[in-house]
Scaffold this active site. Structure first.
Site, PDB file in Angstrom:
ATOM      1  N   TYR A  57       0.829  -1.205   0.000  1.00 46.72           N
ATOM      2  CA  TYR A  57       0.000   0.000   0.000  1.00 46.72           C
ATOM      3  C   TYR A  57       0.862   1.253   0.000  1.00 46.72           C
ATOM      4  O   TYR A  57       2.068   1.197   0.240  1.00 46.72           O
ATOM      5  CB  TYR A  57      -0.958   0.009   1.207  1.00 46.72           C
ATOM      6  CG  TYR A  57      -0.299   0.397   2.520  1.00 46.72           C
ATOM      7  CD1 TYR A  57       0.530  -0.491   3.200  1.00 46.72           C
ATOM      8  CD2 TYR A  57      -0.493   1.667   3.068  1.00 46.72           C
ATOM      9  CE1 TYR A  57       1.136  -0.119   4.396  1.00 46.72           C
ATOM     10  CE2 TYR A  57       0.107   2.038   4.267  1.00 46.72           C
ATOM     11  CZ  TYR A  57       0.919   1.142   4.924  1.00 46.72           C
ATOM     12  OH  TYR A  57       1.526   1.504   6.093  1.00 46.72           O
ATOM     13  N   ARG A 111       8.197   3.599  -4.782  1.00 39.68           N
ATOM     14  CA  ARG A 111       8.239   2.681  -3.632  1.00 39.68           C
ATOM     15  C   ARG A 111       7.165   1.599  -3.765  1.00 39.68           C
ATOM     16  O   ARG A 111       7.407   0.426  -3.444  1.00 39.68           O
ATOM     17  CB  ARG A 111       8.061   3.474  -2.333  1.00 39.68           C
ATOM     18  CG  ARG A 111       8.168   2.607  -1.082  1.00 39.68           C
ATOM     19  CD  ARG A 111       8.159   3.423   0.188  1.00 39.68           C
ATOM     20  NE  ARG A 111       6.893   4.110   0.397  1.00 39.68           N
ATOM     21  CZ  ARG A 111       6.655   4.969   1.396  1.00 39.68           C
ATOM     22  NH1 ARG A 111       7.602   5.249   2.268  1.00 39.68           N
ATOM     23  NH2 ARG A 111       5.479   5.544   1.521  1.00 39.68           N
ATOM     24  N   ARG A 124      -7.615 -21.073  -0.069  1.00 44.20           N
ATOM     25  CA  ARG A 124      -6.571 -20.483   0.752  1.00 44.20           C
ATOM     26  C   ARG A 124      -5.351 -21.400   0.734  1.00 44.20           C
ATOM     27  O   ARG A 124      -5.394 -22.501   1.283  1.00 44.20           O
ATOM     28  CB  ARG A 124      -7.080 -20.303   2.186  1.00 44.20           C
ATOM     29  CG  ARG A 124      -6.040 -19.718   3.127  1.00 44.20           C
ATOM     30  CD  ARG A 124      -6.571 -19.616   4.559  1.00 44.20           C
ATOM     31  NE  ARG A 124      -5.521 -19.134   5.452  1.00 44.20           N
ATOM     32  CZ  ARG A 124      -4.590 -19.908   6.018  1.00 44.20           C
ATOM     33  NH1 ARG A 124      -4.569 -21.215   5.783  1.00 44.20           N
ATOM     34  NH2 ARG A 124      -3.665 -19.389   6.811  1.00 44.20           N
ATOM     35  N   HIS A 180      -0.868 -21.140   0.838  1.00 43.74           N
ATOM     36  CA  HIS A 180       0.176 -20.151   1.093  1.00 43.74           C
ATOM     37  C   HIS A 180       0.958 -19.728  -0.155  1.00 43.74           C
ATOM     38  O   HIS A 180       1.242 -18.557  -0.341  1.00 43.74           O
ATOM     39  CB  HIS A 180       1.159 -20.674   2.153  1.00 43.74           C
ATOM     40  CG  HIS A 180       0.605 -20.655   3.542  1.00 43.74           C
ATOM     41  ND1 HIS A 180      -0.497 -21.389   3.907  1.00 43.74           N
ATOM     42  CD2 HIS A 180       0.991 -19.975   4.647  1.00 43.74           C
ATOM     43  CE1 HIS A 180      -0.765 -21.161   5.186  1.00 43.74           C
ATOM     44  NE2 HIS A 180       0.131 -20.309   5.659  1.00 43.74           N
ATOM     45  N   LYS A 186       6.560  -1.944   2.216  1.00 47.99           N
ATOM     46  CA  LYS A 186       5.348  -1.315   2.760  1.00 47.99           C
ATOM     47  C   LYS A 186       4.165  -2.270   2.581  1.00 47.99           C
ATOM     48  O   LYS A 186       3.267  -2.048   1.742  1.00 47.99           O
ATOM     49  CB  LYS A 186       5.099   0.040   2.091  1.00 47.99           C
ATOM     50  CG  LYS A 186       4.181   0.955   2.910  1.00 47.99           C
ATOM     51  CD  LYS A 186       4.289   2.380   2.428  1.00 47.99           C
ATOM     52  CE  LYS A 186       3.275   3.312   3.068  1.00 47.99           C
ATOM     53  NZ  LYS A 186       3.403   3.484   4.507  1.00 47.99           N
ATOM     54  N   GLU A 197      12.520   2.842  13.945  1.00 50.60           N
ATOM     55  CA  GLU A 197      11.560   3.871  13.518  1.00 50.60           C
ATOM     56  C   GLU A 197      10.372   3.848  14.460  1.00 50.60           C
ATOM     57  O   GLU A 197      10.382   3.121  15.454  1.00 50.60           O
ATOM     58  CB  GLU A 197      11.129   3.609  12.068  1.00 50.60           C
ATOM     59  CG  GLU A 197      10.446   2.266  11.872  1.00 50.60           C
ATOM     60  CD  GLU A 197       9.990   2.018  10.437  1.00 50.60           C
ATOM     61  OE1 GLU A 197       9.855   2.973   9.661  1.00 50.60           O
ATOM     62  OE2 GLU A 197       9.745   0.842  10.110  1.00 50.60           O
TER      63      GLU A 197
HETATM   64  N1  PDD Z   1       2.856   5.419   7.480  1.00 48.52           N
HETATM   65  N2  PDD Z   1       7.545   4.143   8.930  1.00 48.52           N
HETATM   66  C1  PDD Z   1       6.404   3.435   8.952  1.00 48.52           C
HETATM   67  C2  PDD Z   1       6.387   2.113   9.634  1.00 48.52           C
HETATM   68  C3  PDD Z   1       5.237   3.949   8.327  1.00 48.52           C
HETATM   69  O1  PDD Z   1       4.101   3.237   8.328  1.00 48.52           O
HETATM   70  C4  PDD Z   1       5.288   5.220   7.712  1.00 48.52           C
HETATM   71  C5  PDD Z   1       4.096   5.822   7.036  1.00 48.52           C
HETATM   72  C6  PDD Z   1       6.510   5.937   7.725  1.00 48.52           C
HETATM   73  C7  PDD Z   1       6.660   7.278   7.051  1.00 48.52           C
HETATM   74  O2  PDD Z   1       6.637   7.128   5.644  1.00 48.52           O
HETATM   75  P1  PDD Z   1       6.174   8.297   4.668  1.00 48.52           P
HETATM   76  O3  PDD Z   1       7.013   9.465   4.986  1.00 48.52           O
HETATM   77  O4  PDD Z   1       6.419   7.758   3.310  1.00 48.52           O
HETATM   78  O5  PDD Z   1       4.709   8.583   4.934  1.00 48.52           O
HETATM   79  C8  PDD Z   1       7.618   5.356   8.342  1.00 48.52           C
HETATM   80  C9  PDD Z   1       1.693   5.689   6.673  1.00 48.52           C
HETATM   81  C10 PDD Z   1       1.411   7.131   6.467  1.00 48.52           C
HETATM   82  C11 PDD Z   1       0.518   4.861   7.115  1.00 48.52           C
HETATM   83  O6  PDD Z   1       0.723   3.678   7.336  1.00 48.52           O
HETATM   84  O7  PDD Z   1      -0.611   5.363   7.179  1.00 48.52           O
END
Ligand code: PDD
Length: 286
Positions: free
Chosen positions: A32, A51, A100, A102, A149, A182
């Site tokens: 996403y 990304r 379903r 894997h 992501k 983070e």
């Molecule tokens: N979150 N680290 C994580 C784990 C995140 O989920 C996000 C963003 C960031 C910052 O990334 P960016 O600057 O590209 O928004 C760092 C989004 C906004 C969310 O999950 O809603």
């Protein structure tokens, strides 16, 4: 009524339906993005799409949309939803199978979903209105591919809830050696003696677009010294400033970590400069 996009069509949100056999639903098997848009202008659009495409390639999900096609899709969605202050959510799952199982099935089409949600107006570099974030620290208990992501966000959700349950805004995370990774939904920066420091990219950190943009802007438009290097928990606790970055927050000042004041408990002077520069230059890049 909000208009969403699903598999090639725009429709009212109430009409969007997917199968419970979708692998996004069963496995969190998808990627996403969240892209901020103000008055129809997106921040970091190309970087977000890049990304997304890297994430899809990492999961071997064959989604054929080009950046230009994403652009058309997103612009139409923004227009249909009033072109105000919007977060644009893009979601591509591997698709719907008959059972379903894997292993990645062959020959299924990805499910492509997009919708918009209202976000606050553009963050301002203003000491009076700046949100003061209060955060906690915790061991990072997520998986080892945090650079992807993925829609499988349970680890992040649980860490965020840890903080929310205590009335805090964010949980910032540390690896086994107690180095900063983070936040549950943000990247983290610290400032010490006017040096801006953030952990380097690795599989432990999402390559945040706001992080990327901010680093570029600071390099090109300020004289601040910036370091990408490992940051220990002690450095976080002794920092003059701590910031969170994300698409909706931009650069957010943290004023409390684990109940202890950061600096003098107010957003710092370097934060003010960084958010000012970010506001000024964020549409010029990517
Ligand atoms: N979150 N680290 C994580 C784990 C995140 O989920 C996000 C963003 C960031 C910052 O990334 P960016 O600057 O590209 O928004 C760092 C989004 C906004 C969310 O999950 O809603």
């Amino acid at each position: 009524m909000s208009v969403v996009y699903l598999n090639g069509q725009f429709m009212p949100a109430s009409e969007a339906k997917i199968s419970p056999m979708d692998r996004g639903f069963l496995f969190g098997d998808g990627i996403y993005e969240v892209i901020p848009s103000y008055g129809g202008r997106c921040v970091g659009f190309s970087a977000h799409i890049k990304r997304l495409q890297q994430g899809l390639a990492a999961l071997e999900i064959d989604c054929v949309l080009t950046e230009q096609e994403w652009q058309q899709l997103v612009q139409r969605l923004i227009t249909e939803n009033g072109a105000g202050n919007l977060g644009v959510y893009l979601h591509v799952s591997r698709g719907t199978d008959t059972k379903r199982a894997h292993a990645y099935p062959k020959g299924i089409q990805p499910t492509i979903f997009a919708y918009c949600f209202d976000i606050a107006s553009e963050p301002q570099a203003d000491m009076n209105t700046a949100v003061r974030y209060k955060v906690m620290t915790a061991p990072d208990l997520r998986w080892q591919r945090c650079h992807i992501k993925s829609t499988a966000l349970l680890g992040n959700v649980m860490h965020h809830q840890q903080a929310a349950a205590l009335g805090l805004n964010e949980c910032i995370l540390f690896d086994e050696q107690e180095f900063l990774t983070e936040g549950s939904s943000t990247n983290v920066f610290i400032v010490k003696d006017a040096v801006v420091i953030t952990p380097p990219l690795s599989h432990k950190v999402l390559p945040g677009i706001t992080r990327q943009l901010l680093l570029k802007i600071l390099h090109e438009h300020s004289k601040l010294k910036v370091e990408e290097r490992a940051v220990s928990i002690n450095e976080v606790l002794a920092a003059d400033e701590v910031w969170l970055t994300s698409s909706s927050k931009e650069v957010a000042a943290v004023t409390e970590v684990d109940g202890q004041a950061v600096g003098d408990s107010e957003p710092g002077a370097v934060w003010l400069q960084a958010q000012q520069l970010f506001s000024q230059y964020k549409y010029d890049y990517l």
